[in-house]
Design an enzyme around this catalytic site. Structure first.
Site, PDB file in Angstrom:
ATOM      1  N   ARG A  77     -83.908  77.774   7.253  1.00  0.00           N
ATOM      2  CA  ARG A  77     -85.805  77.034   7.208  1.00  0.00           C
ATOM      3  C   ARG A  77     -85.231  75.857   7.387  1.00  0.00           C
ATOM      4  NH1 ARG A  77     -88.954  75.510   3.001  1.00  0.00           N
ATOM      5  NH2 ARG A  77     -90.428  74.511   3.609  1.00  0.00           N
ATOM      6  N   HIS A 121     -92.500  68.159   5.818  1.00  0.00           N
ATOM      7  CA  HIS A 121     -91.930  67.759   4.238  1.00  0.00           C
ATOM      8  C   HIS A 121     -91.530  67.154   4.055  1.00  0.00           C
ATOM      9  CE1 HIS A 121     -89.189  70.912   1.304  1.00  0.00           C
ATOM     10  NE2 HIS A 121     -89.196  69.524   1.963  1.00  0.00           N
ATOM     11  N   GLU A 167     -95.123  72.969   0.710  1.00  0.00           N
ATOM     12  CA  GLU A 167     -95.669  72.382  -1.060  1.00  0.00           C
ATOM     13  C   GLU A 167     -96.816  71.217  -1.051  1.00  0.00           C
ATOM     14  OE1 GLU A 167     -92.163  71.558  -3.014  1.00  0.00           O
ATOM     15  OE2 GLU A 167     -91.508  73.716  -3.612  1.00  0.00           O
ATOM     16  N   ASN A 294     -92.209  78.863  -2.684  1.00  0.00           N
ATOM     17  CA  ASN A 294     -90.617  78.097  -3.158  1.00  0.00           C
ATOM     18  C   ASN A 294     -90.540  78.083  -4.885  1.00  0.00           C
ATOM     19  OD1 ASN A 294     -90.755  77.046  -0.661  1.00  0.00           O
ATOM     20  ND2 ASN A 294     -90.654  74.669  -1.309  1.00  0.00           N
ATOM     21  N   TYR A 296     -89.114  77.779  -8.494  1.00  0.00           N
ATOM     22  CA  TYR A 296     -87.906  77.415  -9.283  1.00  0.00           C
ATOM     23  C   TYR A 296     -87.653  77.727 -10.481  1.00  0.00           C
ATOM     24  CZ  TYR A 296     -86.683  74.664  -5.480  1.00  0.00           C
ATOM     25  OH  TYR A 296     -86.447  74.772  -3.694  1.00  0.00           O
ATOM     26  N   GLU A 354     -88.009  78.849  -0.664  1.00  0.00           N
ATOM     27  CA  GLU A 354     -86.831  78.173  -1.750  1.00  0.00           C
ATOM     28  C   GLU A 354     -86.879  78.937  -2.474  1.00  0.00           C
ATOM     29  OE1 GLU A 354     -87.667  73.830  -2.062  1.00  0.00           O
ATOM     30  OE2 GLU A 354     -88.677  73.887   0.192  1.00  0.00           O
TER      31      GLU A 354
HETATM   32  C1  FCB Z   1     -88.962  71.912  -3.524  1.00  0.00           C
HETATM   33  C2  FCB Z   1     -89.071  70.742  -2.081  1.00  0.00           C
HETATM   34  C3  FCB Z   1     -87.651  70.511  -1.805  1.00  0.00           C
HETATM   35  C4  FCB Z   1     -86.581  69.959  -2.884  1.00  0.00           C
HETATM   36  C5  FCB Z   1     -86.726  71.509  -4.234  1.00  0.00           C
HETATM   37  C6  FCB Z   1     -86.020  71.267  -5.031  1.00  0.00           C
HETATM   38  O1  FCB Z   1     -90.425  71.118  -4.184  1.00  0.00           O
HETATM   39  O2  FCB Z   1     -89.806  70.744  -1.216  1.00  0.00           O
HETATM   40  O3  FCB Z   1     -88.115  69.409  -1.037  1.00  0.00           O
HETATM   41  O4  FCB Z   1     -86.262  69.063  -3.472  1.00  0.00           O
HETATM   42  O5  FCB Z   1     -88.380  71.168  -4.530  1.00  0.00           O
END
Ligand code: FCB
Length: 450
Positions: A77, A121, A167, A294, A296, A354
């Site tokens: 990607r 992006h 995002e 995405n 985290y 992500e």
């Molecule tokens: C996300 C972004 C990516 C990177 C990660 C850690 O928010 O899409 O570009 O910075 O976090």
């Protein structure tokens, strides 16, 4: 399918973004982007870092594709830098910019790696910021659709997977509401309006892409999602949970997939002056083929959370593990998120576009980077994804963030998310231990036992 196996056609990939890795910001006709301008403004980025060289991917693209091949990835990607294609945002097309992505796509296909392309992006051409105030202007809708047209005409014969935006919530919040990312604006009303224009641009580009690419193309959008959880059921916290869920998860999902904004959002004073036109939501609502998620960490609300109701509203979870970003390691939240998106929106396919973690990695004298915490992070999140699949979630692929250490926006090069270590002074790449771990997962198409 054995219990620890992933589906046969599962995509195992890695993700990157143009400004974070490419460098070569003044080469082959590329125009200035808002991130060039922002990172060169003193005080905006840790250590005054800029993306001028980044991971030098523009010059090392073939080496990086070879790296992907060595890892046995079957998906990659990446994003296209708008300012390489249309240096002024609109106006003349820069063929040399298109050529770069053309070569990248050919090399990926030759290596049997499926390209997943993201159009936006975050690196908007600075000229569009200067002329229109960027996403504050409705004129951006046509600009973005034209850009989508140009890129899809050139790459559409070989790229099947297209995402419009990466995002939207994060770049609107950080760039337009809080001002810590490019273009550095800090105004809620403007942010809400800019967000609406981004949604319209998604809708307009979606139609252009469908027209140019036909029914077989897989079209989608990528969101940063995070479940909003609470430490108690105190009414103040529950009210905040509803508002924050609307702002974090539904703000951009609901209009695209349900054709409406969440009511909790529109009731908030920040949206009181939103300018819309008849037919807007019909344009925004799009039958996407996939949603990219995405993920985290989760968001944990407590009575004394910092930054109540904003992007940083979260409380510490004593005893939990945290990454170098200060984000709680919480794999269960990926499972919850996948289930929820599937149940609420019933999209045909989901991808984890992500997922990954920053740690303070060290290249040791023996040439190794020992990053067991990253491997453990990935392992736990792969397992969470697998549980979701077992429960019927149509998860089709997984992209680790990131292939390479890179320019982590306002944190500059201080935060390392790569499964490949980049020695910035020389550009040399070293696969971290977590890359080897990932390779073993890909080979087995399963999470190996510990
Ligand atoms: C996300 C972004 C990516 C990177 C990660 C850690 O928010 O899409 O570009 O910075 O976090």
């Amino acid at each position: 399918m054995a219990p620890n196996q992933f589906p046969d056609d599962f995509i195992w990939g890695a993700a990157t973004a143009s400004y974070q890795i490419e460098g070569a910001v003044r080469e082959d006709g590329r125009g200035e982007s808002i991130w060039d301008r922002f990172s060169h403004t003193p005080g905006k980025v840790t250590n005054g870092d800029t993306g001028d060289v980044a991971a030098d991917h523009y010059h090392r693209m073939s080496e990086d594709v070879a790296l992907m091949r060595a890892l046995e990835l079957n998906g990659y990607r990446f994003s296209v830098a708008w300012s390489r294609i249309l240096p002024q945002g609109d106006g003349p097309v820069n063929e040399a910019g298109l050529d770069f992505y053309d070569r990248l796509v050919d090399e990926l296909l030759a290596a049997e790696i499926t390209p997943f392309l993201t159009l936006y992006h975050w690196d908007l051409p600075q000229a569009l910021q200067d002329r229109f105030g960027g996403w504050l202007s409705r004129q951006m809708v046509d600009m973005f659709a034209r850009y989508a047209d140009v890129v899809s005409r050139r790459l559409g014969d070989r790229v099947r997977y297209w995402a419009t935006f990466n995002e939207p919530r994060i770049f609107i919040w950080l760039g337009y509401i809080e001002g810590t990312h490019a273009p550095g604006l800090a105004d809620w009303t403007g942010g809400a309006q800019a967000a609406h224009h981004v949604m319209l641009a998604h809708g307009a580009a979606f139609r252009t892409l469908r027209q140019n690419l036909g029914a077989d193309a897989q079209l989608g959008i990528v969101y940063a999602l995070s479940p909003i959880e609470t430490v108690s059921d105190d009414p103040e916290i529950l009210a905040r949970q509803r508002l924050l869920d609307a702002r974090t998860n539904c703000w951009f999902l609901d209009p695209v997939l349900r054709g409406e904004y969440p009511p909790e959002l529109l009731d908030a004073p920040q949206w009181a002056n939103l300018q819309t036109e008849p037919g807007d939501l019909a344009l925004i609502r799009t039958p996407v083929d996939f949603v990219g998620i995405n993920y985290y960490s989760r968001t944990l609300l407590a009575p004394d959370s910092a930054g109540k109701g904003d992007l940083h509203d979260s409380a510490p979870n004593p005893g939990a593990e945290y990454t170098a970003m200060g984000w709680e390691v919480y794999p269960q939240g990926l499972y919850t998120t996948l289930r929820r998106v599937h149940e609420r929106y019933a999209v045909p396919a989901l991808y984890v576009t992500e997922n990954g973690a920053a740690f303070d990695d060290v290249l040791e004298p023996d040439g190794r980077v020992r990053d067991p915490r990253r491997s453990a992070y990935l392992r736990a999140h792969f397992k969470a994804a697998q549980r979701a699949i077992a429960d019927g979630v149509p998860l089709k692929g997984y992209f680790v963030w990131s292939l390479l250490d890179n320019f982590e926006w306002a944190h500059g090069y201080e935060k390392r998310f790569g499964i490949t270590y980049v020695d910035y002074p020389t550009g040399a790449r070293t696969l971290k231990d977590s890359a080897r771990f990932y390779q073993s997962v890909i080979r087995a198409n399963a999470v190996p036992e510990e």
